[in-house]
Design a protein around this motif. Structure first.
Motif, PDB file in Angstrom:
ATOM      1  N   VAL A 119       0.425   5.428   0.570  1.00 31.14           N
ATOM      2  CA  VAL A 119      -0.579   6.425   0.951  1.00 31.14           C
ATOM      3  C   VAL A 119       0.107   7.603   1.632  1.00 31.14           C
ATOM      4  CG1 VAL A 119      -1.051   5.176   3.124  1.00 31.14           C
ATOM      5  CG2 VAL A 119      -2.737   6.800   2.260  1.00 31.14           C
TER       6      VAL A 119
ATOM      7  N   LEU B 237      -7.943   7.882   6.036  1.00 35.46           N
ATOM      8  CA  LEU B 237      -7.294   6.571   6.114  1.00 35.46           C
ATOM      9  C   LEU B 237      -7.659   5.921   7.441  1.00 35.46           C
ATOM     10  CD1 LEU B 237      -5.091   4.633   4.857  1.00 35.46           C
ATOM     11  CD2 LEU B 237      -3.441   5.834   6.306  1.00 35.46           C
TER      12      LEU B 237
ATOM     13  N   GLY C  29      -5.118   3.556  -3.320  1.00 40.66           N
ATOM     14  CA  GLY C  29      -6.260   4.302  -2.784  1.00 40.66           C
ATOM     15  C   GLY C  29      -7.545   3.963  -3.495  1.00 40.66           C
TER      16      GLY C  29
ATOM     17  N   ILE D 212       3.183  -1.341   4.028  1.00 42.08           N
ATOM     18  CA  ILE D 212       2.482  -0.065   3.862  1.00 42.08           C
ATOM     19  C   ILE D 212       3.537   1.036   3.830  1.00 42.08           C
ATOM     20  CG2 ILE D 212       0.854   1.574   4.893  1.00 42.08           C
ATOM     21  CD1 ILE D 212      -0.460  -0.839   6.305  1.00 42.08           C
TER      22      ILE D 212
ATOM     23  N   ILE E 106       0.866  -1.182   0.000  1.00 42.61           N
ATOM     24  CA  ILE E 106       0.000   0.000   0.000  1.00 42.61           C
ATOM     25  C   ILE E 106       0.896   1.223   0.000  1.00 42.61           C
ATOM     26  CG2 ILE E 106      -1.454   1.366   1.573  1.00 42.61           C
ATOM     27  CD1 ILE E 106      -2.810  -1.260   2.379  1.00 42.61           C
TER      28      ILE E 106
ATOM     29  N   TYR F 223      -7.954   0.985   0.576  1.00 39.19           N
ATOM     30  CA  TYR F 223      -6.870   0.866   1.552  1.00 39.19           C
ATOM     31  C   TYR F 223      -7.299  -0.026   2.712  1.00 39.19           C
ATOM     32  CZ  TYR F 223      -4.117   4.829  -0.361  1.00 39.19           C
ATOM     33  OH  TYR F 223      -3.352   5.662  -1.132  1.00 39.19           O
TER      34      TYR F 223
END
Ligand SMILES: NC(=O)c1ccc[n+]([C@@H]2O[C@H](COP(=O)([O-])OP(=O)(O)OC[C@H]3O[C@@H](n4cnc5c(N)ncnc54)[C@H](OP(=O)(O)O)[C@@H]3O)[C@@H](O)[C@H]2O)c1
Length: 190
Positions: free
Chosen positions: A13, A151, A119, A136, A11, A124
Protein backbone atom coordinates in the motif's frame (compact mmCIF):
# COMPACT_ATOMS: atom_id res chain seq x y z
CA UNK A 1 -9.75 -30.94 2.88
CA UNK A 2 -7.43 -27.99 2.13
CA UNK A 3 -4.09 -29.13 0.73
CA UNK A 4 -2.07 -26.12 1.77
CA UNK A 5 -2.58 -24.74 5.27
CA UNK A 6 0.28 -22.25 5.50
CA UNK A 7 -1.15 -19.38 3.46
CA UNK A 8 0.54 -16.11 4.24
CA UNK A 9 -0.58 -12.80 2.87
CA UNK A 10 1.43 -9.65 2.31
CA UNK A 11 -0.10 -6.21 1.98
CA UNK A 12 1.27 -3.55 -0.32
CA UNK A 13 0.00 0.00 0.00
CA UNK A 14 1.05 3.59 -0.60
CA UNK A 15 -0.40 6.18 1.77
CA UNK A 16 0.21 9.88 2.18
CA UNK A 17 0.67 11.66 5.50
CA UNK A 18 -3.08 11.95 6.19
CA UNK A 19 -3.29 8.15 5.54
CA UNK A 20 -5.03 8.80 2.20
CA UNK A 21 -4.76 6.13 -0.48
CA UNK A 22 -7.28 7.18 -3.13
CA UNK A 23 -9.30 10.01 -4.65
CA UNK A 24 -12.21 9.75 -7.08
CA UNK A 25 -11.43 6.11 -7.82
CA UNK A 26 -7.81 6.81 -8.67
CA UNK A 27 -4.46 7.26 -6.97
CA UNK A 28 -4.05 10.83 -5.61
CA UNK A 29 -0.51 11.05 -7.05
CA UNK A 30 1.46 10.17 -10.17
CA UNK A 31 4.63 8.30 -9.09
CA UNK A 32 5.98 6.12 -11.89
CA UNK A 33 8.93 4.71 -9.94
CA UNK A 34 6.63 3.85 -7.05
CA UNK A 35 4.36 1.92 -9.42
CA UNK A 36 7.43 0.09 -10.77
CA UNK A 37 8.31 -0.84 -7.15
CA UNK A 38 4.77 -2.23 -6.73
CA UNK A 39 5.11 -4.24 -9.95
CA UNK A 40 8.57 -5.56 -8.99
CA UNK A 41 7.50 -6.75 -5.54
CA UNK A 42 4.18 -8.25 -6.58
CA UNK A 43 5.87 -10.14 -9.44
CA UNK A 44 8.96 -11.24 -7.43
CA UNK A 45 9.21 -15.06 -7.19
CA UNK A 46 11.97 -17.46 -6.25
CA UNK A 47 10.54 -20.32 -8.30
CA UNK A 48 10.40 -19.09 -11.88
CA UNK A 49 7.71 -21.68 -12.67
CA UNK A 50 5.31 -19.93 -10.27
CA UNK A 51 3.55 -16.57 -10.15
CA UNK A 52 2.14 -14.50 -7.32
CA UNK A 53 -1.52 -13.76 -6.66
CA UNK A 54 -2.94 -10.28 -6.14
CA UNK A 55 -6.19 -9.89 -4.17
CA UNK A 56 -8.10 -6.64 -4.60
CA UNK A 57 -11.50 -5.10 -3.97
CA UNK A 58 -13.77 -4.54 -6.97
CA UNK A 59 -13.23 -0.73 -6.92
CA UNK A 60 -9.46 -1.21 -7.02
CA UNK A 61 -9.99 -3.46 -10.05
CA UNK A 62 -12.11 -0.69 -11.62
CA UNK A 63 -9.32 1.82 -10.91
CA UNK A 64 -6.82 -0.09 -13.09
CA UNK A 65 -6.88 1.08 -16.72
CA UNK A 66 -8.62 -1.54 -18.88
CA UNK A 67 -5.49 -1.95 -20.99
CA UNK A 68 -3.47 -2.91 -17.89
CA UNK A 69 -5.82 -5.40 -16.26
CA UNK A 70 -5.73 -8.14 -15.30
CA UNK A 71 -2.33 -7.28 -13.84
CA UNK A 72 0.21 -9.14 -15.99
CA UNK A 73 2.17 -12.17 -14.78
CA UNK A 74 0.04 -12.37 -11.61
CA UNK A 75 -3.05 -14.37 -10.69
CA UNK A 76 -5.77 -11.74 -10.27
CA UNK A 77 -8.42 -12.30 -7.58
CA UNK A 78 -11.16 -9.68 -7.19
CA UNK A 79 -13.39 -9.51 -4.10
CA UNK A 80 -16.99 -8.64 -4.92
CA UNK A 81 -20.41 -9.50 -3.53
CA UNK A 82 -22.10 -8.55 -6.82
CA UNK A 83 -19.79 -9.10 -9.81
CA UNK A 84 -20.03 -12.48 -11.49
CA UNK A 85 -17.60 -12.17 -14.40
CA UNK A 86 -14.69 -9.81 -15.08
CA UNK A 87 -12.87 -11.75 -17.79
CA UNK A 88 -11.53 -15.22 -18.46
CA UNK A 89 -8.39 -14.90 -16.34
CA UNK A 90 -9.96 -13.24 -13.30
CA UNK A 91 -11.10 -15.09 -10.19
CA UNK A 92 -13.99 -13.49 -8.28
CA UNK A 93 -14.49 -14.30 -4.59
CA UNK A 94 -17.26 -13.08 -2.30
CA UNK A 95 -14.99 -12.80 0.78
CA UNK A 96 -11.32 -12.68 1.75
CA UNK A 97 -11.72 -16.10 3.35
CA UNK A 98 -13.11 -17.49 0.09
CA UNK A 99 -10.04 -16.11 -1.72
CA UNK A 100 -7.74 -17.81 0.81
CA UNK A 101 -9.64 -21.08 0.41
CA UNK A 102 -9.33 -20.81 -3.39
CA UNK A 103 -5.57 -20.31 -3.01
CA UNK A 104 -5.27 -23.42 -0.83
CA UNK A 105 -6.81 -25.66 -3.48
CA UNK A 106 -5.47 -26.95 -6.81
CA UNK A 107 -4.68 -25.56 -9.28
CA UNK A 108 -3.70 -22.32 -7.50
CA UNK A 109 -1.88 -23.97 -4.58
CA UNK A 110 0.52 -25.51 -7.12
CA UNK A 111 1.26 -22.38 -9.13
CA UNK A 112 1.06 -19.43 -6.69
CA UNK A 113 4.14 -18.55 -4.63
CA UNK A 114 3.20 -15.33 -2.77
CA UNK A 115 -0.13 -13.65 -2.09
CA UNK A 116 -0.47 -9.87 -2.10
CA UNK A 117 -3.42 -7.82 -0.95
CA UNK A 118 -3.36 -4.66 -3.07
CA UNK A 119 -6.36 -2.69 -1.74
CA UNK A 120 -8.56 -0.95 -1.16
CA UNK A 121 -9.53 0.36 2.22
CA UNK A 122 -11.72 -2.34 3.76
CA UNK A 123 -9.73 -5.16 2.17
CA UNK A 124 -6.54 -3.78 3.72
CA UNK A 125 -8.24 -3.49 7.10
CA UNK A 126 -9.62 -7.02 7.01
CA UNK A 127 -6.28 -8.43 5.81
CA UNK A 128 -4.25 -6.56 8.46
CA UNK A 129 -6.44 -8.02 11.23
CA UNK A 130 -6.47 -11.53 9.82
CA UNK A 131 -4.35 -14.39 11.14
CA UNK A 132 -2.72 -14.98 7.77
CA UNK A 133 -1.26 -11.49 7.27
CA UNK A 134 2.53 -11.65 7.50
CA UNK A 135 4.06 -8.43 6.13
CA UNK A 136 2.96 -4.95 5.16
CA UNK A 137 4.93 -3.09 2.50
CA UNK A 138 4.08 0.56 3.00
CA UNK A 139 5.12 3.49 0.85
CA UNK A 140 5.04 6.44 3.17
CA UNK A 141 4.36 9.53 1.01
CA UNK A 142 5.53 12.53 2.97
CA UNK A 143 2.86 14.94 1.84
CA UNK A 144 -0.74 15.62 2.79
CA UNK A 145 -2.95 15.24 -0.28
CA UNK A 146 -6.66 15.52 -0.93
CA UNK A 147 -8.09 11.97 -0.58
CA UNK A 148 -11.45 10.26 -0.10
CA UNK A 149 -10.17 6.75 0.72
CA UNK A 150 -7.95 6.02 3.71
CA UNK A 151 -5.76 3.33 5.25
CA UNK A 152 -6.65 2.27 8.77
CA UNK A 153 -3.93 2.23 11.46
CA UNK A 154 -1.40 -0.58 11.21
CA UNK A 155 -2.07 -2.81 14.25
CA UNK A 156 0.48 -2.75 17.10
CA UNK A 157 1.54 -6.34 16.51
CA UNK A 158 3.40 -5.30 13.33
CA UNK A 159 7.02 -4.23 13.83
CA UNK A 160 9.35 -2.65 11.31
CA UNK A 161 11.64 -5.06 9.47
CA UNK A 162 13.97 -5.08 6.46
CA UNK A 163 13.62 -6.53 2.98
CA UNK A 164 16.96 -6.41 1.11
CA UNK A 165 15.09 -5.68 -2.15
CA UNK A 166 13.43 -2.58 -0.70
CA UNK A 167 15.51 0.62 -0.90
CA UNK A 168 16.18 2.19 2.50
CA UNK A 169 16.94 5.66 1.11
CA UNK A 170 14.30 8.34 0.79
CA UNK A 171 12.89 8.61 -2.75
CA UNK A 172 11.82 11.69 -4.65
CA UNK A 173 9.63 11.96 -7.73
CA UNK A 174 7.69 14.93 -9.15
CA UNK A 175 8.68 16.97 -6.11
CA UNK A 176 7.13 14.38 -3.74
CA UNK A 177 9.32 12.65 -1.15
CA UNK A 178 8.50 9.16 0.01
CA UNK A 179 10.10 6.20 1.77
CA UNK A 180 9.51 2.48 1.76
CA UNK A 181 8.73 0.71 5.03
CA UNK A 182 8.27 -2.99 5.71
CA UNK A 183 6.43 -4.31 8.77
CA UNK A 184 6.18 -7.90 9.96
CA UNK A 185 3.63 -9.39 12.27
CA UNK A 186 5.11 -10.60 15.54
CA UNK A 187 3.68 -13.34 17.80
CA UNK A 188 1.87 -14.68 14.79
CA UNK A 189 -0.01 -17.93 15.17
CA UNK A 190 1.14 -19.03 11.71
N1 LIG B 1 -2.63 3.88 -2.52
C1 LIG B 1 -2.77 2.57 -2.71
O1 LIG B 1 -1.85 1.79 -2.43
C2 LIG B 1 -4.06 2.05 -3.27
C3 LIG B 1 -4.24 0.68 -3.46
C4 LIG B 1 -5.46 0.24 -3.95
C5 LIG B 1 -6.46 1.13 -4.25
N2 LIG B 1 -6.25 2.46 -4.07
C6 LIG B 1 -7.31 3.43 -4.33
O2 LIG B 1 -8.39 3.12 -3.46
C7 LIG B 1 -9.64 3.38 -4.11
C8 LIG B 1 -10.43 2.09 -4.22
O3 LIG B 1 -10.51 1.49 -2.93
P1 LIG B 1 -11.88 1.39 -2.10
O4 LIG B 1 -11.49 1.20 -0.68
O5 LIG B 1 -12.75 2.54 -2.47
O6 LIG B 1 -12.57 0.10 -2.70
P2 LIG B 1 -12.09 -1.44 -2.80
O7 LIG B 1 -11.78 -1.99 -1.47
O8 LIG B 1 -11.07 -1.59 -3.86
O9 LIG B 1 -13.43 -2.08 -3.36
C9 LIG B 1 -14.57 -2.13 -2.56
C10 LIG B 1 -15.47 -3.19 -3.14
O10 LIG B 1 -14.80 -4.43 -3.06
C11 LIG B 1 -15.72 -5.46 -2.74
N3 LIG B 1 -15.34 -5.96 -1.41
C12 LIG B 1 -14.58 -5.34 -0.46
N4 LIG B 1 -14.39 -6.16 0.58
C13 LIG B 1 -15.03 -7.31 0.28
C14 LIG B 1 -15.18 -8.54 0.96
N5 LIG B 1 -14.64 -8.77 2.18
N6 LIG B 1 -15.90 -9.51 0.36
C15 LIG B 1 -16.43 -9.32 -0.86
N7 LIG B 1 -16.32 -8.18 -1.56
C16 LIG B 1 -15.62 -7.19 -0.99
C17 LIG B 1 -17.09 -4.82 -2.81
O11 LIG B 1 -17.42 -4.92 -4.20
P3 LIG B 1 -18.92 -4.99 -4.80
O12 LIG B 1 -19.47 -3.59 -4.60
O13 LIG B 1 -18.69 -5.34 -6.23
O14 LIG B 1 -19.64 -6.04 -4.01
C18 LIG B 1 -16.79 -3.39 -2.42
O15 LIG B 1 -17.77 -2.47 -2.89
C19 LIG B 1 -9.26 3.95 -5.47
O16 LIG B 1 -9.19 5.36 -5.37
C20 LIG B 1 -7.89 3.38 -5.71
O17 LIG B 1 -7.12 4.16 -6.63
C21 LIG B 1 -5.07 2.93 -3.58
Amino acid sequence: MPLKMDIKINIIVAACSNRGIGLNGELPWKLKKELAHFAFLTKRVEDKNKTNAVIMGRKTWDSIPESRRPLAKRTNIVLSRNSKYLGPEVHICNSLNAAVELLKQPPLCDIVENVWVIGGSSVYEEAMKSNFCDKIYLTNIKKELDCDTFLSEIPNDFKETIDPDVPAAEQEENGICYEYKVYQKINTSL
